[in-house]
Design a protein around this motif. Structure first.
Motif, PDB file in Angstrom:
ATOM      1  N   UNK A  49       0.835  -1.199   0.000  1.00  0.00           N
ATOM      2  CA  UNK A  49       0.000   0.000   0.000  1.00  0.00           C
ATOM      3  C   UNK A  49       0.871   1.251   0.000  1.00  0.00           C
ATOM      4  N   UNK A  50       0.222   2.374  -0.371  1.00  0.00           N
ATOM      5  CA  UNK A  50       0.908   3.666  -0.391  1.00  0.00           C
ATOM      6  C   UNK A  50      -0.106   4.788  -0.190  1.00  0.00           C
ATOM      7  N   UNK A  51       0.266   5.748   0.634  1.00  0.00           N
ATOM      8  CA  UNK A  51      -0.558   6.937   0.849  1.00  0.00           C
ATOM      9  C   UNK A  51       0.349   8.163   0.843  1.00  0.00           C
ATOM     10  N   UNK A  52       0.027   9.136   0.016  1.00  0.00           N
ATOM     11  CA  UNK A  52       0.769  10.402  -0.064  1.00  0.00           C
ATOM     12  C   UNK A  52       2.265  10.161  -0.238  1.00  0.00           C
ATOM     13  N   UNK A  53       2.614   9.191  -1.090  1.00  0.00           N
ATOM     14  CA  UNK A  53       4.002   8.905  -1.383  1.00  0.00           C
ATOM     15  C   UNK A  53       4.714   8.037  -0.369  1.00  0.00           C
ATOM     16  N   UNK A  54       4.023   7.622   0.659  1.00  0.00           N
ATOM     17  CA  UNK A  54       4.634   6.793   1.702  1.00  0.00           C
ATOM     18  C   UNK A  54       4.092   5.371   1.601  1.00  0.00           C
ATOM     19  N   UNK A  55       4.985   4.403   1.508  1.00  0.00           N
ATOM     20  CA  UNK A  55       4.604   3.002   1.387  1.00  0.00           C
ATOM     21  C   UNK A  55       4.406   2.358   2.758  1.00  0.00           C
ATOM     22  N   UNK A  56       3.910   1.125   2.739  1.00  0.00           N
ATOM     23  CA  UNK A  56       3.722   0.308   3.949  1.00  0.00           C
ATOM     24  C   UNK A  56       2.799   0.996   4.953  1.00  0.00           C
ATOM     25  N   UNK A  67      -9.339   1.471   1.585  1.00  0.00           N
ATOM     26  CA  UNK A  67      -8.340   0.503   1.158  1.00  0.00           C
ATOM     27  C   UNK A  67      -8.126   0.584  -0.351  1.00  0.00           C
ATOM     28  N   UNK A  68      -9.196   0.815  -1.085  1.00  0.00           N
ATOM     29  CA  UNK A  68      -9.117   0.895  -2.537  1.00  0.00           C
ATOM     30  C   UNK A  68      -8.201   2.023  -3.019  1.00  0.00           C
ATOM     31  N   UNK A  72      -5.421   3.181  -1.326  1.00  0.00           N
ATOM     32  CA  UNK A  72      -4.018   2.966  -0.966  1.00  0.00           C
ATOM     33  C   UNK A  72      -3.456   1.709  -1.629  1.00  0.00           C
ATOM     34  N   UNK A  73      -4.336   0.904  -2.225  1.00  0.00           N
ATOM     35  CA  UNK A  73      -3.922  -0.301  -2.940  1.00  0.00           C
ATOM     36  C   UNK A  73      -4.730  -0.419  -4.234  1.00  0.00           C
ATOM     37  N   UNK A  74      -4.680   0.620  -5.090  1.00  0.00           N
ATOM     38  CA  UNK A  74      -5.505   0.613  -6.304  1.00  0.00           C
ATOM     39  C   UNK A  74      -5.129  -0.538  -7.235  1.00  0.00           C
ATOM     40  N   UNK A  75      -6.162  -1.126  -7.831  1.00  0.00           N
ATOM     41  CA  UNK A  75      -5.948  -2.259  -8.710  1.00  0.00           C
ATOM     42  C   UNK A  75      -5.858  -3.576  -7.963  1.00  0.00           C
ATOM     43  N   UNK A  76      -5.586  -3.501  -6.679  1.00  0.00           N
ATOM     44  CA  UNK A  76      -5.473  -4.712  -5.853  1.00  0.00           C
ATOM     45  C   UNK A  76      -6.675  -4.872  -4.933  1.00  0.00           C
ATOM     46  N   UNK A  77      -7.195  -3.756  -4.431  1.00  0.00           N
ATOM     47  CA  UNK A  77      -8.313  -3.786  -3.495  1.00  0.00           C
ATOM     48  C   UNK A  77      -9.412  -2.847  -3.980  1.00  0.00           C
ATOM     49  N   UNK A  78     -10.651  -3.138  -3.586  1.00  0.00           N
ATOM     50  CA  UNK A  78     -11.804  -2.342  -4.024  1.00  0.00           C
ATOM     51  C   UNK A  78     -12.655  -1.830  -2.869  1.00  0.00           C
ATOM     52  N   UNK A  79     -12.282  -2.169  -1.644  1.00  0.00           N
ATOM     53  CA  UNK A  79     -13.107  -1.804  -0.492  1.00  0.00           C
ATOM     54  C   UNK A  79     -12.720  -0.437   0.073  1.00  0.00           C
TER      55      UNK A  79
END
Length: 184
Positions: free
Chosen positions: A103-110, A158-159, A161-168
């Protein structure tokens, strides 16, 4: 019920089901993201002990054909909000729950490193209940008050921060309804 977070970072007066699927954060003060998820087990079915069993490593693979695919997952969230608004806590907020994955949010992973994960019992396509929105807003307000790096701008799904992998939490989640109730 009004929520209160105690000195051990657990909510008082809610059901606790401690999960082994968590660990220490590198920095316990680095809590700066709230991630909203959904889950239903079996998919599309509500109630029952299965989410609690999954988050504690006790899901019986023979309980449902889908469980054979997921029973060995090592996942958790900080809290689950059931359809009736009941809140169950699995991981203290100062610990790292294993909810976000890659996952990633605002350029920060994990994102697990710096986030709190809240699961709503639901699906991407079925409406969430008024009781869930009420409990989520009350929980969010107490989290915002306790952890100063959290803010309305740092709440996501979740969708995202993990686009293409999660949809929730999915299209059924009413962000406007949820966030408008936070300004109280």
């Amino acid at each position: 019920m009004n929520f209160r977070i105690n000195d051990q970072h657990w909510l008082d007066k809610v059901k606790r089901v401690p999960s082994p699927f968590c660990d220490r954060r590198q920095d316990e003060t680095d809590i700066s993201l709230l991630v909203i998820h959904n889950i239903s087990l079996p998919p599309g079915q509500f109630g029952g002990p299965y989410i609690e069993q999954l988050f504690t490593g006790q899901l019986d693979p023979d309980g449902h054909p889908y469980f054979r695919e997921i029973h060995q997952l090592r996942v958790s969230a900080h809290c689950l909000i059931r359809r009736d608004g009941e809140v169950i806590q699995f991981v203290p907020f100062n610990a790292r729950a294993w909810h976000a994955g890659v996952s990633e949010f605002a350029g920060r992973e994990k994102c697990n490193d710096f986030s709190i994960g809240i699961e709503l019992e639901g699906t991407d396509t079925l409406p969430y209940t008024p009781e869930q929105y009420d409990a989520l807003r009350r929980l969010t307000r107490i989290l915002l008050a306790r952890y100063p790096q959290l803010s309305r701008a740092r709440i996501t799904g979740h969708e995202f921060i993990a686009p293409g992998r999660k949809t929730d939490p999915g299209l059924a989640f009413d962000w406007r309804c949820y966030k408008s109730g936070l300004s109280d």
